[in-house]
Scaffold this motif. Structure first.
Motif, PDB file in Angstrom:
ATOM      1  N   GLU A  25       0.799  -1.208  -0.053  1.00 37.78           N
ATOM      2  CA  GLU A  25      -0.100  -0.210   0.023  1.00 37.78           C
ATOM      3  C   GLU A  25       1.034   1.375  -0.052  1.00 37.78           C
ATOM      4  N   MET A  26       1.834   1.326   0.730  1.00 39.12           N
ATOM      5  CA  MET A  26       2.842   2.296   0.797  1.00 39.12           C
ATOM      6  C   MET A  26       3.268   2.718  -0.812  1.00 39.12           C
ATOM      7  N   GLN A  27       3.770   1.542  -1.477  1.00 41.49           N
ATOM      8  CA  GLN A  27       4.479   1.851  -2.663  1.00 41.49           C
ATOM      9  C   GLN A  27       3.357   2.357  -3.615  1.00 41.49           C
ATOM     10  N   ILE A  28       2.329   1.884  -3.564  1.00 45.03           N
ATOM     11  CA  ILE A  28       1.008   2.216  -4.374  1.00 45.03           C
ATOM     12  C   ILE A  28       0.681   3.929  -4.168  1.00 45.03           C
ATOM     13  N   PHE A  29       0.687   4.126  -3.078  1.00 42.75           N
ATOM     14  CA  PHE A  29       0.588   5.723  -2.955  1.00 42.75           C
ATOM     15  C   PHE A  29       1.691   6.449  -3.275  1.00 42.75           C
TER      16      PHE A  29
ATOM     17  N   THR B  11       4.052   5.947  -5.419  1.00 39.81           N
ATOM     18  CA  THR B  11       4.052   5.908  -7.015  1.00 39.81           C
ATOM     19  C   THR B  11       2.951   6.596  -7.578  1.00 39.81           C
ATOM     20  N   LYS B  12       1.785   6.698  -7.111  1.00 41.24           N
ATOM     21  CA  LYS B  12       0.715   7.584  -7.175  1.00 41.24           C
ATOM     22  C   LYS B  12       1.209   9.160  -7.327  1.00 41.24           C
TER      23      LYS B  12
ATOM     24  N   ILE C  15      13.148  19.901  -5.789  1.00 41.38           N
ATOM     25  CA  ILE C  15      14.682  19.453  -5.891  1.00 41.38           C
ATOM     26  C   ILE C  15      15.327  18.596  -5.141  1.00 41.38           C
ATOM     27  N   MET C  16      14.065  18.001  -4.221  1.00 35.01           N
ATOM     28  CA  MET C  16      14.572  16.846  -3.038  1.00 35.01           C
ATOM     29  C   MET C  16      13.162  16.238  -2.658  1.00 35.01           C
ATOM     30  N   ALA C  17      13.272  14.957  -2.182  1.00 38.16           N
ATOM     31  CA  ALA C  17      12.190  14.341  -1.714  1.00 38.16           C
ATOM     32  C   ALA C  17      12.796  13.414  -0.689  1.00 38.16           C
ATOM     33  N   GLN C  18      11.624  13.279   0.375  1.00 41.84           N
ATOM     34  CA  GLN C  18      11.982  12.562   1.534  1.00 41.84           C
ATOM     35  C   GLN C  18      11.133  11.390   1.468  1.00 41.84           C
ATOM     36  N   LYS C  19      11.746  10.153   2.003  1.00 48.79           N
ATOM     37  CA  LYS C  19      11.093   8.968   2.334  1.00 48.79           C
ATOM     38  C   LYS C  19      11.041   8.585   3.523  1.00 48.79           C
TER      39      LYS C  19
ATOM     40  N   GLN D 227      12.032   5.119  -7.962  1.00 47.96           N
ATOM     41  CA  GLN D 227      11.014   5.825  -8.664  1.00 47.96           C
ATOM     42  C   GLN D 227      11.470   6.931  -9.791  1.00 47.96           C
ATOM     43  N   ASN D 228      12.835   6.818  -9.849  1.00 43.90           N
ATOM     44  CA  ASN D 228      13.515   7.556 -10.811  1.00 43.90           C
ATOM     45  C   ASN D 228      13.231   8.898 -10.752  1.00 43.90           C
TER      46      ASN D 228
END
Length: 359
Positions: free
Chosen positions: A148-152, A154-155, A174-178, A207-208
């Motif tokens: 579910e985490m990957q689906i959201f 990716t959405k 310019i940046m993203a957080q996981k 996610q590239n």
């Protein structure tokens, strides 16, 4: 000129326009590097669901005039997917519009997907249907949760890609957080937590998106995640990779308020000291939490005793008004730091006694 010649010129012109909009983001231990320019990034948190779309342009403009380079926000899973696979990106959840307004103002954006966000938000931003899924274990190496985490994730990423919002596409991000502040739970999750975090990092990179990924407040963040610091002071923080930049993802400008308690206050002088000291000791990214706190509308407050006001003693108050002297004091500090940006990010520093630096 022939029709063929005009056609060739048009193609070349369009190609040049396209290439000029591409933004390359990289880093080293001494700078955030954007299109080859070595930078110190001053950022501020503004959560789009805690204000209204009508407020967004003014909030962003005030942030720009306050000397910020970037706006940071969490992405709130529970609001965007209140029912499984039924999404809502309308009204004050229109994150694409929010990011485009940031870009139109000439600022960068930092997107913290999480999708666990904490943020004094109900259930940390998890939708309640997630809790009720058979066999689920949140924030662990659990197949149901990871799916579910990957689906959201990716959405959200695909929506941003379609809108060309990532820097390599010419966008502002310019940046993203996981994940988010995983240190707070890592001890009780043990090996199931470590393997989950490793998976989360790999999933994020997969996610590239073409910009760096960060993990805040978790010193064991796996490469190529950049581990970062949250707190009131982060000058003594050291990244777990000597090649990573020193980043302050949450410089707490105040605190949330509970019913019956005095409104929290942090002085402008103390905030400025924390930023100046951080930069002095090699810091190159500072994000204020919050720059505008706003309001936790409806039932989104994350605790029975946390007020709906999320003012946070921020430079822009709950209603978007300038909070002096904090706003002006920080604006002047930013200007002073920017005046020495090229020298500070050069990496040439000679340490002297009393923790002074000579450039």
């Amino acid at each position: 000129m022939s029709t063929t010649g005009i056609g060739i010129l048009l193609v070349v012109s369009l190609a040049l326009q396209s290439s000029s909009s591409v933004v390359e983001v990289s880093y080293d231990a001494n700078a955030i590097i954007i299109n080859g320019e070595r930078k110190i990034i001053m950022s501020g948190a503004i959560h789009y669901p805690r204000s209204t779309p009508e407020m967004w342009p003014d909030l962003i403009q005030e942030a720009k005039e306050g000397g910020l380079d970037a706006i940071e926000t969490y992405i709130f899973w529970d609001k965007h997917e209140p029912v499984l696979l039924k999404y809502d990106f309308s009204g004050n959840l229109e994150l694409i519009k929010f990011f485009k307004l940031i870009q139109e103002a000439g600022l960068y954006a930092v997107m913290r997907i999480g999708p666990y966000v904490c943020a004094e938000w109900n259930y940390g931003g998890f939708p309640l249907w997630l809790h009720n899924m058979p066999g689920i274990q949140l924030r662990k190496d659990n197949t149901v949760y990871k799916n579910e985490m990957q689906i959201f994730t990716t959405k959200v990423v695909n929506l941003c890609k379609e809108a060309k919002l990532f820097a390599p596409q010419g966008g502002p991000i310019i940046m993203a957080q996981k994940e988010n502040e995983y240190r707070d739970v890592a001890g009780r999750y043990g090996e199931a937590g470590k393997s989950y975090i490793k998976w989360a990092a790999q999933m994020a990179v997969g996610q590239n998106i073409g910009v760096p990924w960060i993990m805040c407040k978790y010193n064991e963040a796996p490469q190529p995640m950049i581990n970062t610091c949250n707190g009131f002071y982060c000058d003594n923080f050291t990244p777990n990779n000597p090649k990573s930049p020193k980043m302050f993802t949450e410089n707490w400008l105040g605190w949330f308020q509970k019913w019956g308690e005095r409104a929290p206050h942090r002085t402008a002088g103390d905030v400025s000291f924390s930023v100046a000291r951080f930069v002095e000791k090699g810091g190159v990214f500072n994000n204020y939490y919050m720059y505008h706190g706003g309001t936790s509308f409806g039932r989104t407050s994350g605790d029975p005793y946390i007020m709906t006001s999320y003012d946070y003693d921020a430079p822009l108050d709950e209603y978007g008004n300038v909070n002096q002297s904090k706003w002006g004091h920080l604006r002047d500090l930013h200007a002073a730091i920017k005046s020495g940006e090229k020298i500070i990010t050069s990496g040439i520093r000679t340490e002297k006694k009393y923790d002074e630096w000579v450039y």
